[in-house]
Enzyme design. Structure first.
Site: not given
Ligand code: 13P
Length: 334
Positions: A177, A219
């Site tokens: 991510e 992600k």
């Molecule tokens: P949000 O969808 O609240 O941004 O959180 C997702 C997430 O796991 C961020 O690391």
């Protein structure tokens, strides 16, 4: 663990019409969410809240898995069933956040790097035994004056790739991510450029660390203008810009891409995902891994009466899962 098994897990995470619920807030982050609605941040309240979310009836119709925090994967339902076991018994894949959060990048004011590589192999080994089959690591890229630097992007990509290689060695699918933050006054073009350079750097680093993309999930953050930008973008503009950026940077062999909600409203998060899928066919399944956009409405309701609103809060979780599941198919009926 074979690449085939990792690939099978990764594909199951993005099965048609299903996405991930992110409930991996650290104790500090959940403290902020609880404070916002007046819930005391005790271990029992955190456990009860995660039980409310995970035991939502029929959640597995639209949710393929959940990302937990270290404390949560060690907790159980009130009947004593460990959350990870509850999930696998109910056809959902347990996941775990394994990074140790962001820290100031020395020498680069205003920029951060994610830590957590030290001792990671042993932690992954334990999480696998506790039932986790995928693991998330979040890097944060800020946009501002002369930010991000190439150094910051490379440091974060390198860490993401090292963690991803360790995950695959230990039998877990890495959910990489790199979040480009929505904070700031920058326009959508700037977000596009920063996201593009970030993803190019990430996939280069994954290649250099021998990470098998067939067993990896991205992600991603969507390409959006900064929250403080005077010119906001329409749903179609966000969908088109995000798709263009992903198509020019993400190899087609990746099993799937899930999005974070990043502070978007519930409706926007769903509408953007739906629009991207309506613009398909795309090279990969596009689904969700929302935290706030899956939980906010339910948390609000639950906070008003932790006992009597348990079931109605679960109905809200189910409704958000269904809406986002339909958006993952491009069939959301607003
Ligand atoms: P949000 O969808 O609240 O941004 O959180 C997702 C997430 O796991 C961020 O690391």
């Amino acid at each position: 663990m074979s690449i085939e098994q990792l690939a099978e897990t990764a594909l199951a995470m993005v099965a048609p019409g299903k996405g991930i619920i992110a409930i991996d807030e650290s104790t500090g982050t959940i403290a902020k969410r609880f404070a916002g609605v007046g819930i005391e941040n005790t271990e029992e309240n955190r456990r009860a809240y995660r039980e409310m979310l995970l035991t939502t009836p029929n959640l597995n119709q639209h949710i393929s898995g959940a990302i937990m925090f270290d404390e949560t994967i060690r907790q159980s339902t009130k009947d004593g069933v460990p959350f990870a076991k509850y999930m696998s018994d109910n056809g959902m894949i347990p996941g775990i956040k394994v990074d140790k959060g962001t820290h100031a990048l020395a020498g680069f004011p205003g920029e951060v790097v994610t830590e957590g590589l030290d001792g990671l192999r042993a932690r992954l080994e334990e999480y696998y035994k506790l039932g986790a089959r995928f693991a998330k690591w979040r890097a944060v890229i800020n946009i501002g004056d002369d930010v991000p630097s190439g150094t910051c992007i490379e440091a974060n990509s390198h860490a993401l790739a090292r963690y991803a290689a360790l995950c695959q060695e230990q039998g877990l699918v890495p959910m990489v991510e790199p979040e480009v933050l929505m904070d700031g006054e920058h326009d959508i073009e700037t977000c596009f450029e920063v996201t593009e350079v970030t993803l190019r750097s990430l996939f280069d680093a994954l290649y250099q660390q021998n990470v098998a993309l067939e067993g990896t999930i991205l992600k991603a953050s969507m390409v959006v203008p900064g929250k403080g930008c005077d010119e906001q973008a329409s749903v179609d503009e966000v969908a088109e810009a995000t798709l263009m950026c992903l198509k020019s940077t993400v190899p087609a062999i990746l099993p799937g891409i899930v999005f974070l909600s990043g502070g978007q409203s519930d409706d926007d998060a769903t509408a953007h995902l739906d629009a991207m899928n309506r613009l398909g066919p795309n090279p990969w399944p596009l689904s969700f891994s929302y935290g706030r956009a899956m939980q906010s409405a339910a948390l609000q309701l639950w906070s008003k009466d932790l006992v009597n609103n348990f079931a109605s809060a679960q109905n809200t979780v189910f409704a958000r899962a269904r809406d986002n599941g339909m958006a993952a198919l491009g069939k959301w009926d607003r």
